[in-house]
Design a protein around this motif. Structure first.
Motif, PDB file in Angstrom:
ATOM      1  N   ALA A   1       0.810  -1.334  -0.047  1.00 45.48           N
ATOM      2  CA  ALA A   1       0.014  -0.210  -0.044  1.00 45.48           C
ATOM      3  C   ALA A   1       0.798   1.367   0.043  1.00 45.48           C
ATOM      4  CB  ALA A   1      -0.910  -0.077   1.259  1.00 45.48           C
ATOM      5  N   ASN A   2       2.073   1.190   0.398  1.00 49.01           N
ATOM      6  CA  ASN A   2       2.962   2.371   0.505  1.00 49.01           C
ATOM      7  C   ASN A   2       3.686   2.557  -0.758  1.00 49.01           C
ATOM      8  OD1 ASN A   2       2.595   2.616   3.142  1.00 49.01           O
ATOM      9  ND2 ASN A   2       3.991   1.052   3.691  1.00 49.01           N
ATOM     10  N   TYR A   3       3.244   1.805  -1.894  1.00 47.90           N
ATOM     11  CA  TYR A   3       4.136   1.927  -3.236  1.00 47.90           C
ATOM     12  C   TYR A   3       3.158   1.818  -4.179  1.00 47.90           C
ATOM     13  CZ  TYR A   3       8.360   0.599  -0.747  1.00 47.90           C
ATOM     14  OH  TYR A   3       9.438   0.773   0.045  1.00 47.90           O
ATOM     15  N   LEU A   4       1.777   1.324  -4.221  1.00 52.16           N
ATOM     16  CA  LEU A   4       1.069   1.046  -5.253  1.00 52.16           C
ATOM     17  C   LEU A   4       0.433   2.279  -5.609  1.00 52.16           C
ATOM     18  CD1 LEU A   4       0.149  -2.713  -5.056  1.00 52.16           C
ATOM     19  CD2 LEU A   4       1.947  -1.684  -6.421  1.00 52.16           C
ATOM     20  N   THR A   5      -0.110   2.688  -6.822  1.00 52.93           N
ATOM     21  CA  THR A   5      -1.228   3.499  -6.880  1.00 52.93           C
ATOM     22  C   THR A   5      -2.526   3.070  -6.920  1.00 52.93           C
ATOM     23  OG1 THR A   5      -1.368   3.232  -9.269  1.00 52.93           O
ATOM     24  CG2 THR A   5       0.295   4.886  -8.579  1.00 52.93           C
ATOM     25  N   LYS A   6      -3.771   3.764  -6.570  1.00 53.37           N
ATOM     26  CA  LYS A   6      -5.039   3.235  -6.742  1.00 53.37           C
ATOM     27  C   LYS A   6      -5.595   2.319  -7.738  1.00 53.37           C
ATOM     28  CE  LYS A   6      -7.878   6.305  -3.972  1.00 53.37           C
ATOM     29  NZ  LYS A   6      -8.206   7.868  -4.305  1.00 53.37           N
ATOM     30  N   GLU A   7      -4.696   2.774  -9.034  1.00 54.81           N
ATOM     31  CA  GLU A   7      -5.159   2.042 -10.316  1.00 54.81           C
ATOM     32  C   GLU A   7      -4.276   0.846 -10.244  1.00 54.81           C
ATOM     33  OE1 GLU A   7      -4.156   5.579 -10.338  1.00 54.81           O
ATOM     34  OE2 GLU A   7      -6.154   6.148 -10.626  1.00 54.81           O
ATOM     35  N   MET A   8      -3.105   0.862  -9.824  1.00 56.43           N
ATOM     36  CA  MET A   8      -2.502  -0.406  -9.846  1.00 56.43           C
ATOM     37  C   MET A   8      -3.057  -1.405  -9.091  1.00 56.43           C
ATOM     38  SD  MET A   8       1.593   0.925  -9.497  1.00 56.43           S
ATOM     39  CE  MET A   8       2.468   0.857 -10.915  1.00 56.43           C
ATOM     40  N   ILE A   9      -3.385  -1.096  -7.635  1.00 57.81           N
ATOM     41  CA  ILE A   9      -4.332  -1.894  -6.655  1.00 57.81           C
ATOM     42  C   ILE A   9      -5.616  -2.309  -7.337  1.00 57.81           C
ATOM     43  CG2 ILE A   9      -5.653  -1.819  -4.481  1.00 57.81           C
ATOM     44  CD1 ILE A   9      -3.510   0.110  -3.618  1.00 57.81           C
ATOM     45  N   HIS A  10      -6.322  -1.685  -8.109  1.00 55.04           N
ATOM     46  CA  HIS A  10      -7.393  -1.994  -8.832  1.00 55.04           C
ATOM     47  C   HIS A  10      -7.220  -3.041  -9.936  1.00 55.04           C
ATOM     48  CE1 HIS A  10     -11.485  -1.930 -10.325  1.00 55.04           C
ATOM     49  NE2 HIS A  10     -11.031  -1.717 -11.577  1.00 55.04           N
ATOM     50  N   LYS A  11      -6.194  -2.996 -10.534  1.00 56.18           N
ATOM     51  CA  LYS A  11      -5.815  -3.960 -11.766  1.00 56.18           C
ATOM     52  C   LYS A  11      -5.287  -5.107 -11.000  1.00 56.18           C
ATOM     53  CE  LYS A  11      -3.381  -4.872 -15.670  1.00 56.18           C
ATOM     54  NZ  LYS A  11      -2.469  -4.314 -16.898  1.00 56.18           N
ATOM     55  N   PHE A  12      -4.560  -5.247  -9.972  1.00 56.53           N
ATOM     56  CA  PHE A  12      -4.146  -6.390  -9.095  1.00 56.53           C
ATOM     57  C   PHE A  12      -5.425  -7.293  -8.528  1.00 56.53           C
ATOM     58  CE2 PHE A  12       0.456  -5.303  -8.310  1.00 56.53           C
ATOM     59  CZ  PHE A  12       0.865  -6.626  -8.422  1.00 56.53           C
ATOM     60  N   ASP A  13      -6.451  -6.265  -7.998  1.00 54.00           N
ATOM     61  CA  ASP A  13      -7.346  -6.978  -7.573  1.00 54.00           C
ATOM     62  C   ASP A  13      -8.467  -7.453  -8.618  1.00 54.00           C
ATOM     63  OD1 ASP A  13      -6.477  -6.349  -5.192  1.00 54.00           O
ATOM     64  OD2 ASP A  13      -8.026  -4.702  -4.813  1.00 54.00           O
ATOM     65  N   GLN A  14      -8.614  -6.997  -9.856  1.00 53.45           N
ATOM     66  CA  GLN A  14      -9.216  -7.526 -10.886  1.00 53.45           C
ATOM     67  C   GLN A  14      -8.591  -8.923 -11.414  1.00 53.45           C
ATOM     68  OE1 GLN A  14     -12.265  -5.543 -10.501  1.00 53.45           O
ATOM     69  NE2 GLN A  14     -12.438  -6.556 -12.529  1.00 53.45           N
ATOM     70  N   ILE A  15      -7.208  -8.771 -11.612  1.00 54.93           N
ATOM     71  CA  ILE A  15      -6.602 -10.079 -11.918  1.00 54.93           C
ATOM     72  C   ILE A  15      -7.076 -11.338 -10.995  1.00 54.93           C
ATOM     73  CG2 ILE A  15      -4.257 -11.227 -12.387  1.00 54.93           C
ATOM     74  CD1 ILE A  15      -3.472  -8.526 -13.424  1.00 54.93           C
ATOM     75  N   SER A  16      -6.857 -10.810  -9.820  1.00 55.85           N
ATOM     76  CA  SER A  16      -7.125 -11.830  -8.688  1.00 55.85           C
ATOM     77  C   SER A  16      -8.401 -12.641  -8.586  1.00 55.85           C
ATOM     78  CB  SER A  16      -6.844 -11.404  -7.187  1.00 55.85           C
ATOM     79  OG  SER A  16      -5.305 -10.855  -6.937  1.00 55.85           O
ATOM     80  N   LEU A  17      -9.679 -11.226  -8.776  1.00 56.06           N
ATOM     81  CA  LEU A  17     -10.789 -11.922  -8.952  1.00 56.06           C
ATOM     82  C   LEU A  17     -10.989 -12.847 -10.066  1.00 56.06           C
ATOM     83  CD1 LEU A  17     -13.030  -8.660  -8.352  1.00 56.06           C
ATOM     84  CD2 LEU A  17     -13.204 -10.898  -7.143  1.00 56.06           C
ATOM     85  N   THR A  18     -10.546 -12.556 -11.207  1.00 54.97           N
ATOM     86  CA  THR A  18     -10.759 -13.459 -12.490  1.00 54.97           C
ATOM     87  C   THR A  18     -10.094 -14.395 -12.205  1.00 54.97           C
ATOM     88  OG1 THR A  18     -10.612 -11.301 -13.626  1.00 54.97           O
ATOM     89  CG2 THR A  18     -10.397 -13.109 -14.834  1.00 54.97           C
ATOM     90  N   LYS A  19      -8.701 -14.750 -11.791  1.00 51.87           N
ATOM     91  CA  LYS A  19      -7.915 -15.996 -11.702  1.00 51.87           C
ATOM     92  C   LYS A  19      -8.274 -16.692 -10.977  1.00 51.87           C
ATOM     93  CE  LYS A  19      -4.272 -15.450 -14.674  1.00 51.87           C
ATOM     94  NZ  LYS A  19      -3.533 -16.304 -15.632  1.00 51.87           N
ATOM     95  N   PHE A  20      -8.907 -16.359  -9.520  1.00 57.81           N
ATOM     96  CA  PHE A  20      -9.181 -17.083  -8.337  1.00 57.81           C
ATOM     97  C   PHE A  20     -10.764 -17.409  -8.612  1.00 57.81           C
ATOM     98  CE2 PHE A  20      -5.352 -14.989  -5.855  1.00 57.81           C
ATOM     99  CZ  PHE A  20      -4.567 -15.981  -6.631  1.00 57.81           C
ATOM    100  N   HIS A  21     -11.515 -16.864  -9.532  1.00 59.51           N
ATOM    101  CA  HIS A  21     -12.848 -16.984  -9.748  1.00 59.51           C
ATOM    102  C   HIS A  21     -13.452 -18.382  -9.262  1.00 59.51           C
ATOM    103  CE1 HIS A  21     -17.124 -15.988 -10.645  1.00 59.51           C
ATOM    104  NE2 HIS A  21     -16.845 -16.932 -11.649  1.00 59.51           N
TER     105      HIS A  21
END
Ligand code: A3P
Length: 350
Positions: A324-344
Motif C-alpha cells: 500500500a506504500n508503493y502502489l497507486t489506486k489504479e495498480m491496486i485495482h488492476k491487481f484485485d481484478q486479476i485476482s478476482l478473475t484468476k481465483f474465481h
C-alpha cells in the motif's frame, strides 16, 4: 528425529568459499548444449535481473535456473519421508525454511535463544542462512550441471523449490512426500520481488522501474510467474491431496504464528508434546526464526549465498500490507481484478 544437514560435494561453508569474480546468479552462459538447444525453442522475454527469462511448461525462468529445473526433473528421487517447501519467490521462503529446519531438528539442536539474541547452544541457524540449510532443488542441489548423490542423507530430508505443480519432479507426486506451499498476497509479493530484483541487478544495469515491473508481473512475466497460476496450481493440488499437501498463507502465519507452527509440526510428523508446549519450545522456535532475530545474525547481515546473493537481500521489512506504500489506486485495482478473475470460484483469496 535425525538432523538433516546437507553437505553437497561442492558446498563449502560460506566463510571458506572462494569469492567468484562475477556472482554465479548473474551468469547466463554457463549452460549445457542440451539446455541451450531446449532454450532455443522456448518463448523468451526481457528479465528483471538478467537479460532474459524463458517460458518453460508455462512459467518463466532464467537460463541457469532452467538448467537446474531440467536436471532435477530428470534426477530427483523423492522419498516418502521428504519434506518439500514450495513457494513463489518472495512469499516467505526464508522464514518457512528456518521454521522447518528448526522444528525438524529440534531434538539435536535446541532452539533456545538468549534475550540478547545470542544463542547459547550455537544453533546452525545462527551461522547459516536458511537457504543453505534447506537447499532449493533447482537453484542449489541440481544447479551448474551437478547431480549429487542424496541417498546418504538421513530422513527426513528437507528441500525447497519454486517450481509450479506441473513442473515438480514426478517422484514428489508419486511418493506422496509432505509438500508445504506458502502463498502471499500478490501485491505484497510483487513489491517484495521488485525490491529484490533491484538489489540483485548488476551495478551497471540501472534499476527496473515500478511501472515496468508492474506491467511484467501483471502479464505473468516474472520469476516463476505467472504468480496467480503458480499459487492456484498449489491451491488446487492441496485440495486434491489434503493429507500430503499443506497450503498456508504468509498473512496467516504472521497473524497466528503459534497456531500455524503447531499445525505444520503435526503435518511434518513431529508434533509438539504437551511438555514441549509447557516449556515454551514453540515460542522459542518462533522467536529464533522471527524477522528481527534472524535478520540480525551476522551471517544474514554480511554473508552471501554460494551463488553470490547477499543474505541480507532476503530480509527487507517482513510485514503484511507494505504494498500500500508503493502502489497507486489504479495498480491496486488492476491487481484485485486479476485476482478476482484468476481465483474465481476456486475458493482462494488473499
Ligand atoms: P518483504 O520484502 O515484504 O519484507 P522469500 O524468503 O520468499 O525470498 O521472501 C522474502 C520476504 O519474506 C521479504 O518480504 C522478507 O522481508 C520476508 N521475510 C524474511 N524473513 C522473514 C521472517 N523471519 N519473518 C517474516 N518475514 C520474513
Amino acid at each position: 528425529m535425525a538432523p538433516t544437514p546437507l553437505i553437497l560435494p561442492n558446498n563449502l561453508p560460506e566463510e571458506t568459499s572462494p569469492c567468484p569474480k562475477v556472482a554465479k546468479y548473474l551468469e547466463e552462459d554457463d549452460i549445457t548444449q542440451d539446455c541451450e538447444s531446449l532454450i532455443s525453442t522456448l518463448a523468451k522475454d526481457q528479465g528483471w535481473v538478467l537479460s532474459h527469462l524463458y517460458q518453460y511448461q508455462g512459467f518463466w525462468h532464467p537460463s541457469r535456473q532452467l538448467e537446474g529445473v531440467i536436471t532435477c526433473q530428470r534426477h530427483f528421487q523423492a522419498r516418502d519421508t521428504d519434506i518439500i517447501l514450495t513457494t513463489s519467490p518472495k512469499c516467505g521462503t526464508t522464514w518457512l525454511k528456518a521454521l522447518a529446519y528448526v522444528v525438524v531438528n529440534r531434538k539435536t539442536n535446541t532452539p533456545t535463544i538468549g534475550a540478547t539474541g545470542n544463542n547459547k547452544q550455537n544453533h546452525p541457524l545462527v551461522t547459516n542462512n536458511p537457504h543453505e540449510l534447506v537447499p532449493f532443488l533447482e537453484l542449489k542441489v541440481y544447479v551448474d550441471h551437478q547431480v549429487p548423490d542424496l541417498t546418504q542423507m538421513p530422513s527426513p530430508r528437507l528441500f525447497s523449490t519454486h517450481l509450479p505443480v506441473d513442473s515438480l519432479p514426478l517422484s514428489i507426486k508419486e511418493t506422496g512426500c509432505k509438500v508445504v506451499y506458502l502463498g502471499r498476497d500478490p501485491k505484497d509479493a510483487f513489491i517484495s520481488l521488485w525490491h529484490f530484483a533491484n538489489k540483485l541487478r548488476p551495478p551497471h544495469g540501472g534499476k527496473i522501474s515500478l511501472e515496468e515491473a508492474f506491467d511484467k508481473f501483471c502479464k505473468g512475466v516474472s520469476l516463476c510467474g505467472p504468480f496467480w497460476d503458480h499459487v492456484l496450481s498449489y491451491w488446487n493440488y492441496s485440495l486434491d491431496n489434503p493429507n500430503t499437501v499443506f497450503f498456508l498463507k504468509y498473512e496467516d502465519l504472521k497473524h497466528q504464528p503459534k497456531l500455524h507452527l503447531k499445525k505444520l509440526a503435526e503435518f511434518w510428523g513431529c508434533p509438539f508434546s504437551l511438555e514441549e508446549e509447557n516449556n515454551g519450545v514453540v515460542d522459542d522456535i518462533l522467536s529464533l526464526c522471527s524477522f528481527e532475530i534472524l535478520s540480525n545474525f551476522e551471517v544474514n547481515k554480511f554473508g552471501k549465498l554460494s551463488s553470490g546473493e547477499d543474505n541480507k537481500a532476503f530480509f527487507r521489512k517482513g510485514q503484511v500490507g507494505d504494498s500500500a506504500n508503493y502502489l497507486t489506486k489504479e495498480m491496486i485495482h488492476k491487481f484485485d481484478q486479476i485476482s478476482l478473475t484468476k481465483f474465481h470460484l476456486s475458493g482462494l483469496n488473499f
